[in-house]
Write a protein that holds these residues in place. Sequence first.
Motif, PDB file in Angstrom:
ATOM      1  N   ALA A 193      -9.658   8.212  -0.412  1.00 15.65           N
ATOM      2  CA  ALA A 193     -11.074   8.209  -0.781  1.00 15.65           C
ATOM      3  C   ALA A 193     -11.442   6.966  -1.587  1.00 15.65           C
ATOM      4  O   ALA A 193     -12.482   6.338  -1.348  1.00 15.65           O
ATOM      5  CB  ALA A 193     -11.398   9.471  -1.580  1.00 15.65           C
ATOM      6  N   ALA A 194     -10.588   6.589  -2.543  1.00 12.30           N
ATOM      7  CA  ALA A 194     -10.876   5.414  -3.371  1.00 12.30           C
ATOM      8  C   ALA A 194     -10.819   4.139  -2.548  1.00 12.30           C
ATOM      9  O   ALA A 194     -11.641   3.231  -2.733  1.00 12.30           O
ATOM     10  CB  ALA A 194      -9.877   5.337  -4.528  1.00 12.30           C
ATOM     11  N   GLY A 195      -9.852   4.045  -1.628  1.00 13.80           N
ATOM     12  CA  GLY A 195      -9.762   2.872  -0.780  1.00 13.80           C
ATOM     13  C   GLY A 195     -10.950   2.743   0.156  1.00 13.80           C
ATOM     14  O   GLY A 195     -11.482   1.654   0.362  1.00 13.80           O
ATOM     15  N   GLN A 196     -11.395   3.865   0.712  1.00 15.65           N
ATOM     16  CA  GLN A 196     -12.546   3.860   1.606  1.00 15.65           C
ATOM     17  C   GLN A 196     -13.809   3.373   0.899  1.00 15.65           C
ATOM     18  O   GLN A 196     -14.694   2.785   1.527  1.00 15.65           O
ATOM     19  CB  GLN A 196     -12.793   5.258   2.170  1.00 15.65           C
ATOM     20  N   ALA A 197     -13.893   3.619  -0.411  1.00 14.94           N
ATOM     21  CA  ALA A 197     -15.060   3.181  -1.174  1.00 14.94           C
ATOM     22  C   ALA A 197     -15.137   1.654  -1.263  1.00 14.94           C
ATOM     23  O   ALA A 197     -16.203   1.107  -1.559  1.00 14.94           O
ATOM     24  CB  ALA A 197     -15.022   3.781  -2.580  1.00 14.94           C
ATOM     25  N   ILE A 198     -14.003   0.973  -1.010  1.00 12.33           N
ATOM     26  CA  ILE A 198     -13.974  -0.499  -1.023  1.00 12.33           C
ATOM     27  C   ILE A 198     -14.144  -1.009   0.410  1.00 12.33           C
ATOM     28  O   ILE A 198     -15.194  -1.508   0.782  1.00 12.33           O
ATOM     29  CB  ILE A 198     -12.665  -1.023  -1.635  1.00 12.33           C
ATOM     30  N   ASP A 199     -13.106  -0.877   1.231  1.00 14.48           N
ATOM     31  CA  ASP A 199     -13.182  -1.188   2.659  1.00 14.48           C
ATOM     32  C   ASP A 199     -11.895  -0.729   3.346  1.00 14.48           C
ATOM     33  O   ASP A 199     -11.010  -0.149   2.695  1.00 14.48           O
ATOM     34  CB  ASP A 199     -13.452  -2.683   2.914  1.00 14.48           C
ATOM     35  N   ALA A 200     -11.777  -1.002   4.633  1.00  9.17           N
ATOM     36  CA  ALA A 200     -10.627  -0.521   5.406  1.00  9.17           C
ATOM     37  C   ALA A 200      -9.310  -1.132   4.932  1.00  9.17           C
ATOM     38  O   ALA A 200      -8.279  -0.454   4.887  1.00  9.17           O
ATOM     39  CB  ALA A 200     -10.833  -0.813   6.889  1.00  9.17           C
ATOM     40  N   ASP A 201      -9.325  -2.423   4.575  1.00  8.95           N
ATOM     41  CA  ASP A 201      -8.108  -3.072   4.093  1.00  8.95           C
ATOM     42  C   ASP A 201      -7.618  -2.437   2.800  1.00  8.95           C
ATOM     43  O   ASP A 201      -6.415  -2.229   2.602  1.00  8.95           O
ATOM     44  CB  ASP A 201      -8.356  -4.574   3.876  1.00  8.95           C
ATOM     45  N   ALA A 202      -8.553  -2.145   1.910  1.00  4.95           N
ATOM     46  CA  ALA A 202      -8.193  -1.501   0.644  1.00  4.95           C
ATOM     47  C   ALA A 202      -7.615  -0.118   0.893  1.00  4.95           C
ATOM     48  O   ALA A 202      -6.634   0.281   0.245  1.00  4.95           O
ATOM     49  CB  ALA A 202      -9.410  -1.412  -0.269  1.00  4.95           C
ATOM     50  N   MET A 203      -8.205   0.625   1.817  1.00  7.33           N
ATOM     51  CA  MET A 203      -7.719   1.971   2.104  1.00  7.33           C
ATOM     52  C   MET A 203      -6.295   1.931   2.665  1.00  7.33           C
ATOM     53  O   MET A 203      -5.435   2.723   2.252  1.00  7.33           O
ATOM     54  CB  MET A 203      -8.637   2.666   3.100  1.00  7.33           C
ATOM     55  N   ASN A 204      -6.022   1.021   3.587  1.00  9.21           N
ATOM     56  CA  ASN A 204      -4.691   0.942   4.193  1.00  9.21           C
ATOM     57  C   ASN A 204      -3.624   0.602   3.165  1.00  9.21           C
ATOM     58  O   ASN A 204      -2.572   1.245   3.102  1.00  9.21           O
ATOM     59  CB  ASN A 204      -4.691  -0.093   5.317  1.00  9.21           C
ATOM     60  N   SER A 205      -3.872  -0.419   2.353  1.00  9.12           N
ATOM     61  CA  SER A 205      -2.869  -0.810   1.352  1.00  9.12           C
ATOM     62  C   SER A 205      -2.753   0.241   0.252  1.00  9.12           C
ATOM     63  O   SER A 205      -1.662   0.473  -0.277  1.00  9.12           O
ATOM     64  CB  SER A 205      -3.206  -2.181   0.749  1.00  9.12           C
ATOM     65  N   ALA A 206      -3.863   0.912  -0.088  1.00  8.83           N
ATOM     66  CA  ALA A 206      -3.814   1.976  -1.089  1.00  8.83           C
ATOM     67  C   ALA A 206      -2.953   3.136  -0.598  1.00  8.83           C
ATOM     68  O   ALA A 206      -2.125   3.673  -1.349  1.00  8.83           O
ATOM     69  CB  ALA A 206      -5.223   2.457  -1.419  1.00  8.83           C
ATOM     70  N   LEU A 207      -3.142   3.523   0.655  1.00  5.70           N
ATOM     71  CA  LEU A 207      -2.393   4.647   1.208  1.00  5.70           C
ATOM     72  C   LEU A 207      -0.904   4.334   1.297  1.00  5.70           C
ATOM     73  O   LEU A 207      -0.063   5.157   0.917  1.00  5.70           O
ATOM     74  CB  LEU A 207      -2.937   5.005   2.590  1.00  5.70           C
ATOM     75  N   ILE A 208      -0.551   3.146   1.775  1.00  5.32           N
ATOM     76  CA  ILE A 208       0.860   2.784   1.903  1.00  5.32           C
ATOM     77  C   ILE A 208       1.531   2.726   0.535  1.00  5.32           C
ATOM     78  O   ILE A 208       2.643   3.224   0.333  1.00  5.32           O
ATOM     79  CB  ILE A 208       1.006   1.439   2.634  1.00  5.32           C
ATOM     80  N   THR A 209       0.846   2.115  -0.440  1.00  7.79           N
ATOM     81  CA  THR A 209       1.415   2.023  -1.793  1.00  7.79           C
ATOM     82  C   THR A 209       1.556   3.399  -2.411  1.00  7.79           C
ATOM     83  O   THR A 209       2.538   3.686  -3.113  1.00  7.79           O
ATOM     84  CB  THR A 209       0.529   1.139  -2.686  1.00  7.79           C
ATOM     85  N   LYS A 210       0.573   4.253  -2.161  1.00 10.02           N
ATOM     86  CA  LYS A 210       0.650   5.617  -2.690  1.00 10.02           C
ATOM     87  C   LYS A 210       1.805   6.383  -2.060  1.00 10.02           C
ATOM     88  O   LYS A 210       2.544   7.107  -2.747  1.00 10.02           O
ATOM     89  CB  LYS A 210      -0.671   6.345  -2.412  1.00 10.02           C
TER      90      LYS A 210
END
Length: 326
Positions: A193-210
């Motif tokens: 959810a937090a990554g999606q609030a930024i953009d797709a690149d943020a969501m992908n790297s946020a999910l992998i790091t998480k």
Amino acid sequence: MWILLPLIGAIAYGLAELTWAQQLGLGALPMAIVLGMVVGNLFTPTWSTSSEKLINFSKKRLLRIGIILFGSHLTLQQLVQVGWQAAVLDLVVICSVLSLGYWLGVRVLGMSREVTILTSVGSAVCGAAAILATEPVLKAKQQEVCVAVATVVVFGTLALFCYPLIYHLTDLSSASFGIYIGSTVHEVAQAVAAGQAIDADAMNSALITKLMRVMMLAPVVVVIGWLYQRAQIETDGGPSASIPWPWFVFGFIAMVTLNSLVELPAALRQGLQVSAQLALTLAMTALGLQTRFSALRQAGAKPLILSALLFVLLLGGGLLVHQLLY
């Protein structure tokens, strides 16, 4: 109970799929425990022997099965995608939150070791799933688990509103900021959810790091069990009650390894992931059904204070370490 428990779990699972819940990062696990507590406190039922057995089975057996199957979400290859810096950042976050959280909770706030550890591990690793995985090695009470989950829900949701503000105050790329999100946010759903609030690149790297943080759950649970037993011995001045060895953690590792080495059919992988979510959701529902609001009130404000301090450490300290590494 044979109908009520799966019904509440199914409702929680369905609610978590709604758009507003995904925007707030509210997954099925916190939904399930809240619904379970509401039903259990409104009707205060007297459980039959068979119902008690089902609840205990859900809290113990299904919990362990769910943690093992949760490994189907992860692969070792995901570690490579975000680089060694992300692994170091995750490790620093986990170690600092756990150590400082224990010191603040036990030494400063005078909280019990169990509530302190559960609250800290929920913030440090992966929210409600980490709390559930740690509960068996502490033999924690169900109200202690619920208190810890409540703090994760409150501050994890609050963080979702903070990340977009912090992003505009930094000069980080969206992908780099996503790594910061993944290393500091509480729940996997909240990372999305937090990554999606930024953009797709943020969501992908946020999910992998998480997910990389989630992989660290196994050694964290083992170390916590060992340290907790040592603390019991030092406090009691003699041998403590044996701490159950978390064999399910090794099942979790085996599932991650299998998912990394073998190309599982997409349908099978999806089935394992859904099964993991359902098992953990039912475990949370069972916990909620047996938890009374009066027990939560007895915990007082201290768990919230501790979680608030850890929340500040995650956002501020995590950003500082991120800037140093990147």
